[in-house]
Design a protein around this motif. Sequence first.
Motif, short mmCIF file in Angstrom:
data_model
loop_
_atom_site.label_atom_id
_atom_site.label_comp_id
_atom_site.label_asym_id
_atom_site.label_seq_id
_atom_site.Cartn_x
_atom_site.Cartn_y
_atom_site.Cartn_z
N PHE A 1 42.85 40.57 43.36
CA PHE A 1 41.67 41.24 43.90
C PHE A 1 40.55 41.24 42.87
N ILE A 2 39.31 41.11 43.37
CA ILE A 2 38.10 41.36 42.60
C ILE A 2 37.15 42.14 43.51
N THR A 3 36.55 43.20 42.98
CA THR A 3 35.49 43.90 43.70
C THR A 3 34.19 43.76 42.91
N TYR A 4 33.07 43.95 43.59
CA TYR A 4 31.79 43.74 42.90
C TYR A 4 30.70 44.55 43.58
N ASP A 5 29.75 44.97 42.77
CA ASP A 5 28.44 45.46 43.22
C ASP A 5 27.42 44.83 42.27
N SER A 6 26.90 45.61 41.32
CA SER A 6 26.05 45.00 40.29
C SER A 6 26.87 44.52 39.11
N THR A 7 28.17 44.83 39.11
CA THR A 7 29.10 44.37 38.07
C THR A 7 30.34 43.81 38.76
N ILE A 8 31.19 43.17 37.97
CA ILE A 8 32.41 42.55 38.49
C ILE A 8 33.60 43.38 38.00
N HIS A 9 34.50 43.71 38.94
CA HIS A 9 35.66 44.55 38.63
C HIS A 9 36.94 43.73 38.82
N PHE A 10 37.69 43.53 37.72
CA PHE A 10 38.98 42.84 37.77
C PHE A 10 40.10 43.88 37.76
N TYR A 11 41.28 43.50 38.28
CA TYR A 11 42.39 44.45 38.39
C TYR A 11 43.67 43.82 37.85
N THR B 1 52.48 51.28 36.38
CA THR B 1 52.70 52.21 37.49
C THR B 1 51.50 52.29 38.42
N GLN B 2 50.33 51.95 37.88
CA GLN B 2 49.12 51.90 38.69
C GLN B 2 48.20 50.82 38.12
N PRO B 3 47.33 50.25 38.96
CA PRO B 3 46.50 49.14 38.49
C PRO B 3 45.49 49.58 37.44
N MET C 1 29.84 34.48 32.69
CA MET C 1 31.03 35.05 33.31
C MET C 1 32.30 34.53 32.63
N PHE C 2 33.27 35.43 32.41
CA PHE C 2 34.55 35.07 31.84
C PHE C 2 35.62 35.92 32.51
N VAL C 3 36.88 35.50 32.36
CA VAL C 3 38.01 36.21 32.94
C VAL C 3 38.70 36.98 31.83
N PRO C 4 38.70 38.31 31.88
CA PRO C 4 39.23 39.10 30.76
C PRO C 4 40.74 39.02 30.60
N VAL D 1 50.48 46.98 43.93
CA VAL D 1 49.51 46.49 44.91
C VAL D 1 49.26 47.54 45.98
N GLU D 2 50.31 48.18 46.46
CA GLU D 2 50.13 49.20 47.49
C GLU D 2 49.36 50.40 46.95
#
Length: 1081
Positions: free
Chosen positions: A493-503, A510-512, A523-526, A542-543
């Motif tokens: 998953f990736i979410t975005y608005d004015s920034t990019i959110h990686f998970y 136990t949690q993402p 842009m780079f992949v952290p 994931v759930e």
Amino acid sequence: MGTENPGRPSFPARPSSTPFAAPPPAVTPFLSSGPVAGPGASSFRPTSPAAPPNTLPSVSSALPAGSDGSGFRPTPPARFNDPSVSSPPITHVPPTSGPFQRLPTPPFPSMAQASLARAPPVGPQPGQYLPGQVSNPSVSFRSQPSPVPMGSPPQRATFAPPGVNFPQPSSDSSFSAPRPNSQPSFTPVDSSYPSARAPLQPSLPGYATMPPNAVSQMPTTASPFPSHQGSYMPGPPPAASPFPSHQGGFASASPLAPGLHSQHSAPPVGVMQNLAEDFSYLSMGSIPGSIEPGLDLKALPRPLDGDVEPNSLAEMFPLNCHSRYLRLTTSAIPNSSSLVSRWHLPLGAVVCPLAETPEGEEVPIVNFASTGIIRCRRCRTYVNPYVTFTDAGRKWRCNICSLLNDVPGDYFAHLDATGRRIDIDQRPELIKGSVEFVAPTEYMVRPPMPPLYFFLIDVSISAVRSGMIEVVAQTIKSCLDELPGFPRTQIGFITYDSTIHFYNMKSSLTQPQMVVVSDLDDMFVPLPDDLLVNLSESRSVVETFLDCLPTMFQDNVNVESAFGPALKAAFMVMSRLGGKLLIFQNSLPSLGIGRLKLRGDDLRVYGTDKEHALRIPEDPFYKQMAADLTKFQIGVNVYAFSDKYTDIASIGTLAKYTGGQVYYYPSFQSTIHGEKLRHELSRDLMRETAWEAVMRIRCGKGIRFTAYHGNFMLRSTDLLALPAVDCDKAYAMQLSLEETLLTTQTVYFQVALLFQMKFFYIFHLFVNINKTTFLVWEIVHMLGISLTIKRYTASCGERRIRVHTLAAPVVADLSEMYRQADTGAIVSLFSRLAIEKTLSHKLEDARNSVQLRIVKALKEYRNLYAVQHRLGGRMIYPESLKYLPLYGLALCKSTPLRGGYADAQLDERCAAGYTMMALPVKKLLKLLYPSLIRVDEYLLKPSGQVNELENIMKRLPLVSESLDYRGLYICDDGFRFVIWFGRMLSPDIAMNLLGPDFAAELSKVTLSEQDNEMSRKLLKVVKKLRENDPSYYQLTHLVRQGEQPREGYLLLSNLVEDQIGGTSGYVDWLMQIHRQIQQNA
């Protein structure tokens, strides 16, 4: 008048007393002469209306010039039985049961029949021996003209095409009577037929039949079938003919032999009245004393039965693949470039390689194992039912390129007395037109990759407020158990608005963990190794993420969208494995690379040469990204939600060139549109999908496919790259001739789709016991355990090749091309061509091009009959194309082509264009001409009747006259339901269906089940309609008569036969076409 249908004979002003009122049950080819002149003419008298049971070939003759020919009368039937005297020309009426009725006919009548007295013969006397004459001195024949290629064979031929691997009939084959449409008909003759008649039965290959209603004889034509089928032996070579060859089935201005009628000269009136009309027509004259057209509106051709797939080709070639996989625009392939130029309609095919099969049918799976897939070593055609085996089974001949190939030792089988392999019944690839081959390792560029699903989700303020994020998260969670490829499935998953959110969702967490990247320019992949996780291992993480996602951004007020950088980040994460990328976009990209600007508001652009620029990508970034995604086997589906402009023209390019599709939800609100999104996203995730696919379609020598239309990337001149393909995708292609003249009598097409299959839960285990194959089905609950089976496994994918093979006849007759036309395939190609034209021209130009091609096609068809018939003010068309004008009108009124600026929003127009480019034929035709059914009468009837639902599914014409203000109607175009409440509908019905909201504004009312039988019956109807077409979820819209503007854009715009908003109605459209046809006809 209404439509005249050959299947329902209605010939006005046809005297029943004429001796030509009924078709002769048996007629053999014959030579005809000019009108009989002189004293002998008076000797002809009509007899009974019945036609002669058998007719001998007649010898052409002519009487002295200057005689009075006005007394011409048809000869008594019995006189045709005299073998010593010539016969006058006759005209017969074609059968009315269809274009391919077979008329059983022995070639000659019994010689024991008594000869009746008749006038002295004129012309060659009995005993006069002419070149090409039959040797029997008691029968006189004229030399046969040179053969001319004919049209397609009769559709009910009982013999096999070249190379068919099933038994040939042991009995001899003989010609039946010629059909009125100038096509030969072959019927197997019983073995008891006396062989002693052979001296009286010269082999006359390809006897020319008279075209419908023709007065003069047509040149003979060669049979379109090879001579080795059905034990047919060609006859002696025909003598030279004075007739020039003619490509069409109707001789036009070519000079004829002396004494024969030219088709451009008017035959006697009595004969003209009895010419059969092998076409349908509309009388376009106006009502006396009025300028209104005198058309019977109820008799106009309408596709109220939906798409009816043609079956003539399946009857002719029973080993063809089903038409759901491959449809030709005409089942009769032209044999010359000149014939193609007169066709005017698209010549090509529509392919849906993974079309859903009916319940109980499966495409057979073939595994050659160590033998390897059997293919032609020159053209690479896969073995199929039309290859032939020779040399005692040691060689096989390719049906595409005719190369003789060796049969591998492991594949060898002896041939029986008929030339069939003795194991043919155990070889699906030799008896089925559609099969799937299990591909060996040499067909793999890389090892099979696990299925990967990556979700790119917009979380800006507009997405949060619409409720889209919550619906998407819940739907993905509900589908986790159904994703194919378990337990190897990867997810990210990736979410975005004015920034990019990686998970980071590693199984050890136990949690993402969220990682935010705000540098949009570099842009780079952290966390490159932790952003894609194995679903079975990280299921709980994931759930947890999906449960938290809706609340995670519920207070977000960011209005920006860094869609371009987010897309680039997703590509970097997925490039190693490939897979499916699902984009959920809710606002116009505004930051970073790929940012777009608002356009389409300038009214002055519409109607100018700059108009088309609004419908193409503004930024080349998106097309370049699509090319990169395709290269790394990443398919993209775009879900667009917004009530504002989001530039679907640019964003949709990602789906177009990666084999994906665009889902458009304007003004999305989860309370209204949530169920539609849930259904379509669930189907997208769970439907059978072919991954990392490439498709190529091969065809016989002399023809090739030159243009392709649909959602794909063209990797080479004929190789379509499809990172992900499913049952809801279709592709159209255009055909052209490489040679001036085709010499083959049959052409073959083969579609090959090489793809990777991801398995889930179900695996196939083949066990060989005494050379018998058993298929064992078993449901496996893995619970994290990886099972490995030798050939089919549930823990890994495998490469497969789905192959569809089709044969079609080659014809030299333009009328046969029209007769075998497929309106559905033609409209499918038409729509793709018209939509593509809007990307480089004005909308008006695209609409005009549709009408112009229809006009040219019908004008050419009119020219075939203009000389033989008094057409007058009639608009004629072949029965196969009777719906083409209406579908053309519907296409011009469809969302991608209709009107201008005010008729459709720019995003809506572009989204509809992307959708229609990928639709299979049936779904496209339903979108163009929706179903309109009345349900209030059904709701008032008591329940319990048998087939009560089927009884109400009768479709109504799409005209306002079909709507009764006291009724309740459902309009279904495959994408939405519009339920129309008449102004005077009984209040009891409205109250039972809507409850307390029955008097409210219907735009604010949602259809739901009420506690009464009437409400349950209506929902039952809606459920039944949805089950018939599960590709999309038809959201229900309620509208009351007179409730504007909702009634206008929800229902009235779908009444394509009415004049709405300055557009033509059906009658006006037909009048326009007819006037253009008559100009310079």
